[in-house]
Enzyme design. Structure first.
Site, short mmCIF file in Angstrom:
data_model
loop_
_atom_site.label_atom_id
_atom_site.label_comp_id
_atom_site.label_asym_id
_atom_site.label_seq_id
_atom_site.Cartn_x
_atom_site.Cartn_y
_atom_site.Cartn_z
N ASN A 58 -22.36 46.03 -21.40
CA ASN A 58 -22.56 47.46 -20.89
C ASN A 58 -22.68 48.26 -21.98
O ASN A 58 -21.47 48.81 -22.73
CB ASN A 58 -20.91 47.72 -20.00
CG ASN A 58 -21.08 49.09 -19.58
OD1 ASN A 58 -22.24 49.88 -19.52
ND2 ASN A 58 -19.97 49.60 -18.97
N GLY A 107 -11.81 50.18 -24.23
CA GLY A 107 -12.16 51.17 -25.50
C GLY A 107 -10.77 51.27 -26.30
O GLY A 107 -10.93 51.95 -27.04
N GLU A 144 -11.17 45.63 -14.71
CA GLU A 144 -10.93 46.38 -16.02
C GLU A 144 -9.79 47.71 -15.91
O GLU A 144 -10.05 48.61 -15.40
CB GLU A 144 -12.49 47.29 -16.04
CG GLU A 144 -13.58 46.45 -16.24
CD GLU A 144 -14.66 47.10 -16.89
OE1 GLU A 144 -15.20 46.65 -18.01
OE2 GLU A 144 -14.97 48.15 -16.37
N SER A 201 -11.98 46.08 -23.79
CA SER A 201 -11.40 45.47 -25.22
C SER A 201 -11.87 44.10 -25.40
O SER A 201 -11.23 43.38 -26.27
CB SER A 201 -10.11 45.96 -25.64
OG SER A 201 -9.83 47.37 -25.69
N GLY A 250 -17.89 46.19 -23.33
CA GLY A 250 -18.59 47.51 -23.78
C GLY A 250 -18.94 47.45 -25.25
O GLY A 250 -19.83 47.13 -25.92
N GLY A 251 -18.06 48.33 -25.99
CA GLY A 251 -18.09 48.53 -27.39
C GLY A 251 -18.79 47.28 -28.25
O GLY A 251 -19.71 47.57 -28.99
N GLU A 310 -15.54 54.77 -15.57
CA GLU A 310 -15.89 56.14 -15.96
C GLU A 310 -16.81 56.97 -15.02
O GLU A 310 -16.99 58.31 -15.09
CB GLU A 310 -16.96 55.74 -17.53
CG GLU A 310 -15.87 55.29 -18.53
CD GLU A 310 -16.51 54.59 -19.67
OE1 GLU A 310 -17.74 54.43 -19.60
OE2 GLU A 310 -15.73 53.98 -20.39
N HIS A 342 -17.66 51.60 -11.74
CA HIS A 342 -16.95 51.74 -13.19
C HIS A 342 -15.86 52.89 -13.34
O HIS A 342 -16.23 54.04 -12.78
CB HIS A 342 -18.09 51.88 -14.29
CG HIS A 342 -17.51 51.75 -15.70
ND1 HIS A 342 -16.91 52.41 -16.58
CD2 HIS A 342 -17.65 50.41 -16.50
CE1 HIS A 342 -16.45 52.14 -17.55
NE2 HIS A 342 -16.95 50.79 -17.64
P1 PGA Z 1 -14.87 48.22 -24.04
O1 PGA Z 1 -15.25 48.83 -22.45
O2 PGA Z 1 -15.28 46.78 -23.98
O3 PGA Z 1 -15.51 48.96 -24.64
O4 PGA Z 1 -13.61 48.18 -23.75
C1 PGA Z 1 -15.57 47.79 -21.37
C2 PGA Z 1 -15.99 48.69 -20.06
O5 PGA Z 1 -15.98 49.90 -20.05
O6 PGA Z 1 -17.05 48.18 -19.53
#
Ligand code: PGA
Length: 229
Positions: free
Chosen positions: A8, A161, A155, A192, A213-214, A90, A88
Site C-alpha cells: 500500500n 506506522g 489492521e 508495521s 505500508g511503509g 486513514e 482503510h
Molecule cells: P504500515 O501501514 O505498514 O506503514 O504500518 C499499513 C497500512 O496502513 O496499510
C-alpha cells in the site's frame, strides 16, 4: 495455498519512481505468493498492465454523477484494475467513511468484478477498554454470512506506522472472530509489517497474507517480505 502480499503506497510516489519500483521489484522478487500493489489513482492506468497486479486504494460508493473528486468502480474497471482497498483506517478517519459507505463501495466493486480488500481494525482505546470483540463485529456487520470470498485485512490502528505489532495470540483471537462472522474469507494482517517480522506473521496458518505500508515503499524490502514464506 499461496499467501496474498499487498503493498500500500498510500499517497507516495511519482510516475517515474513507481516505474523504477516495479523494475527493481521484478528483478529482486522470486516468489509464488500472489503480489498486489496499491498505487495512487493518477497512475493506475499507467501500470495496470505491467505484469504485476495493481490495486486502487479506494472507490466511490456511488455509480456516477455529481460527486466531484471521486472515482467510480466502472472507471477502475475501465483502467483494467482487478482489486481495490476499501475501509482503510486513514480513509475512515480523514474522509469520514462509515461502515455503510464501505459496504456500498463493496457492492460497487462486486458489480464490476473488482475484488475488494476490506480493512478493519480497532483504535488502542477500544482494546484497552475490552471492547475489541464488539468493535470488530460491528465493523463486519454488513459482511456477515455473504457467499462471496472476502478479503479482510485486520489492521489495528495503533499498529499502523508505529512499529508496534500485536502478539500472535492477539492476531489469532481476531482471526477466529472474523472467521466466525464471515463464511468464506482470506484474512490479511497489516500494521508495521517489515522484513524482520514478515516471516513470523506469514508462517501463522491463521493469516493468509499481509498488507504492507511503509516497508513496501522500498522494492527490495517488499521483495524480501513477499518471499518470506
Ligand atoms: P504500515 O501501514 O505498514 O506503514 O504500518 C499499513 C497500512 O496502513 O496499510
Amino acid at each position: 495455498m499461496s499467501k496474498l502480499i499487498i503493498a500500500n503506497f498510500k499517497m507516495n510516489g511519482t510516475k517515474s519512481s513507481i516505474e523504477e519500483w516495479f523494475n527493481t521489484f521484478s528483478r529482486e522478487a522470486n516468489t509464488s505468493n500472489e503480489v498486489i500493489v496499491a498505487i495512487p489513482s493518477p497512475f493506475l492506468i499507467n501500470f495496470a498492465d505491467n505484469g504485476i497486479r495493481v490495486a486502487a486504494q479506494n472507490v466511490s460508493p456511488y455509480v456516477s454523477g455529481a460527486y466531484t473528486s471521486q472515482v467510480s468502480a466502472e472507471m477502475l474497471k475501465d483502467c483494467g484494475i482487478e482489486y481495490s482497498i476499501i475501509g482503510h483506517s486513514e480513509s475512515r478517519e480523514f474522509l469520514k467513511e462509515t461502515d455503510e459507505d464501505i459496504f456500498n463501495k463493496y457492492n460497487q466493486l462486486i458489480k464490476y468484478s473488482i475484488k475488494p480488500v476490506i480493512c478493519i481494525g480497532e483504535p488502542l482505546k477500544i482494546r484497552e477498554d475490552n471492547l475489541l470483540q464488539s468493535f470488530i463485529s460491528s465493523q463486519l456487520k454488513y459482511f456477515e454470512d455473504l457467499e462471496n470470498e472476502l478479503i479482510i485485512a485486520y489492521e489495528p490502528i495503533w499498529a499502523i506506522g508505529s512499529g508496534l505489532i500485536p502478539t500472535v495470540e492477539d492476531i489469532n483471537e481476531v482471526s477466529e472472530l472474523i472467521r466466525g462472522i464471515c463464511k468464506n474469507v482470506r484474512i490479511l494482517y497489516g500494521g508495521s509489517v517489515n522484513k524482520e517480522n514478515a516471516s513470523n506473521l506469514l508462517n501463522n496458518s491463521n493469516i493468509d497474507g499481509v498488507l504492507v505500508g511503509g516497508a513496501s515503499l522500498n522494492p527490495k524490502e517488499f521483495a524480501n517480505i513477499a518471499q518470506s514464506c
